[in-house]
Structures are given as structure tokens and as C-alpha cells.
Design an enzyme around this catalytic site. Structure first.
Site, PDB file in Angstrom:
ATOM      1  N   CYS A  11      12.061 117.183  99.193  1.00  0.00           N
ATOM      2  CA  CYS A  11      12.780 116.992 100.192  1.00  0.00           C
ATOM      3  C   CYS A  11      13.375 116.117 100.798  1.00  0.00           C
ATOM      4  CB  CYS A  11      11.938 117.599 100.959  1.00  0.00           C
ATOM      5  SG  CYS A  11      12.861 118.708 102.881  1.00  0.00           S
ATOM      6  N   HIS A  26       9.276 123.289  98.928  1.00  0.00           N
ATOM      7  CA  HIS A  26       8.167 123.026  99.183  1.00  0.00           C
ATOM      8  C   HIS A  26       7.013 124.083  98.716  1.00  0.00           C
ATOM      9  CE1 HIS A  26       8.867 119.841 102.484  1.00  0.00           C
ATOM     10  NE2 HIS A  26       9.444 120.224 102.391  1.00  0.00           N
TER      11      HIS A  26
END
Length: 280
Positions: A99, A198
Site C-alpha cells: 500500500c 493487506h
């Protein structure tokens, strides 16, 4: 294999700035790398690099997690100034960025003030912000066959879209979700890996962890990952049911859910993004 280590030395996994880049539990990725080697009896060492101290040199794998915009900008500036990760990659080290960490690895990203900030340039990629809504939800990815991985699953929560240059290869194509924003997800360039997944991504997708580790160990003995395989199938079933539910609630003329709709809507807007919506 990294030139800095002898065959009998421990593989060193560096977790960079977990205080800044640990918003989504991504420090678990470093622990997964360490544990999967320990289970196989391979010497391994976890090196945590706290914020305010220089990034460690001579590690084999560097892990950067997700975080908000101000910490992301601070981490990138420090890593660029120190140059330790650049030197490590030149010496054969691998890097995994999640990310915000993925965006840091590219050429540029947007900071908390809405201005472009330089990245490390280790992946041929550029991240451009877009207005709301944020990209939040489960994501399923079919990896590039040349990568040699099974289907990947994860959870994405970001407000940026990433464009890859010719030197970078996507990890795969998006089956459900948004990813980079153009139907692809993540990036692979040499031994540098970036992704929006994630979960943590390596806990959900241990084959990706083993791919990274194999760059230093060679072929690894298989482990029993049946529980993870069951989780992946459960997530695939959940996404299929959620997609069907959303389609059932669509009104006539609504755009389809997924990256095609998101890219079309976001690219049609020329409004400057609001700093309030600039968390990764």
C-alpha cells in the site's frame, strides 16, 4: 542470491519504520517470512528498524507496510536521504512494499498537502490521487503465469491509483476489486515487489512469501498450508456472493462494480484532490 551473505549465515529480514508504516497490521508480513524459514530450520533473523534510526544495512529482505500520508512522506524522505535500501537492492536484496510502502517504491506519490513527493524509484510506477470514494474491500487477483503463484486474495484500503511503466510487471490481473486501477494489481521489478493487498498479504498468500524467500534459499520444502487454502476459498465465495448482491441492487444505468467503473469515473474528474482524502 544476495552477495552479502554466506550460505551458512542467517537470512536477515528488516521491518522498516513499523511505527509509521504499520497502520494495517502489515508488520505481520515480516513475521510470516521469519516463521516460514524457522519452520524449515533455516537460520533467520528479524531486524526491526524503528523510526528515527538509520535503516539497517546488509539485510536480505526489507518490508514496508501501509500507513497514512504524513508518515508515508516522512518515511520516504528518510529512506531517500539515507540510501540504505537503494544500496541493499543493488547488492541483491529484496523489498516488499504494501500500500503506502508500494507507492513509496515508485517514482512519485502525493503527500498530505496534495503535492507530488519523490519516491525511491525502485519500481517503474507513479501514483496519482483521485477523489472519493476510497477503494475499500476484498480483492482477488489472478497472478501473471510467469510469476508462478496461485490466486491471491487480500483487502484493499487506499485512495490512490498506480500506473506502471514498462520496466515493471503487474503481479496479476484483478478478478474482483480495484488494485492499481487499470485491471492490474501490484508490481514486480527484479526482486522488488509492491502490492495493495493487506491481510497481511503474506499470511493470506504464503506462496508469495515463499517466492521471495526462494530468491535467497533456492527451492524450499513444502509446508502444510491447507488452512490458508481454505481461507482463500472462503474469501472467493464471499466475494462472489457480495458481487451478486451488488448486481442485484443495481439500478438501470448504474456502472458495474470493479476497476473498470472506478477508473472511468475517476479519470473523468479533473478536480484537485482534497488533502482530507489523501490517506493511502
Amino acid at each position: 542470491m544476495a552477495e552479502r551473505r554466506s550460505p551458512d549465515s542467517a537470512i536477515r529480514v528488516a521491518l522498516l519504520y513499523p511505527e509509521l508504516l504499520g497502520t494495517y497490521g502489515d508488520r505481520g508480513n515480516a513475521r510470516v517470512l521469519v516463521q516460514r524459514l524457522a519452520w524449515r530450520g533455516v537460520p533467520v533473523e528479524l531486524v526491526e528498524a524503528p523510526w528515527g534510526e538509520p535503516a539497517p544495512a546488509a539485510c536480505d529482505v526489507y518490508v514496508l507496510g501501509g500507513g497514512e500520508d504524513s508518515p508515508q512522506a516522512s518515511a520516504a524522505a528518510a529512506l531517500i536521504s539515507e540510501g540504505a535500501v537503494h544500496r541493499a537492492v543493488e547488492g541483491g536484496a529484496a523489498v516488499l512494499g504494501i500500500c503506502a510502502g508500494f507507492q513509496i517504491l515508485g517514482h512519485s506519490f502525493f503527500g498530505p498537502d496534495g503535492a507530488a513527493r519523490p519516491g525511491l524509484g525502485l519500481i517503474d510506477a507513479t501514483t496519482a490521487r483521485r477523489a472519493q470514494p476510497r477503494i475499500v474491500g476484498e480483492i482477488l487477483v489472478q497472478p501473471d503465469p510467469e510469476v508462478g503463484l496461485p490466486a491471491l486474495s487480500g483487502y484493499e484500503n487506499h485512495a490512490g491509483l498506480t500506473d506502471l511503466g514498462p520496466a515493471a510487471t503487474p503481479l496479476g490481473r484483478v478478478d474482483a476489486g480495484v488494485g492499481n486501477g487499470d485491471g492490474t494489481e501490484g508490481a514486480l521489478q527484479g526482486h522488488v515487489v509492491g502490492t495493495y493487498l493487506h491481510g497481511p498479504v503474506l499470511a493470506r498468500n504464503p506462496a508469495l512469501a515463499d517466492l521471495i524467500l526462494s530468491w535467497f534459499t533456492g527451492e524450499l520444502e513444502p509446508l502444510d498450508d491447507s488452512e490458508v487454502a481454505d481461507l482463500r476459498e472462503e474469501r472467493r465465495a464471499f466475494v462472489a456472493a457480495e458481487t451478486a448482491r451488488r448486481q442485484g441492487r443495481r439500478k438501470l444505468g448504474d456502472a458495474p462494480f470493479g476497476w473498470r467503473s472506478y477508473r472511468r469515473r475517476r479519470m473523468s474528474s479533473t478536480a484537485r484532490p482534497s488533502p482530507a482524502n489523501l490517506s493511502v
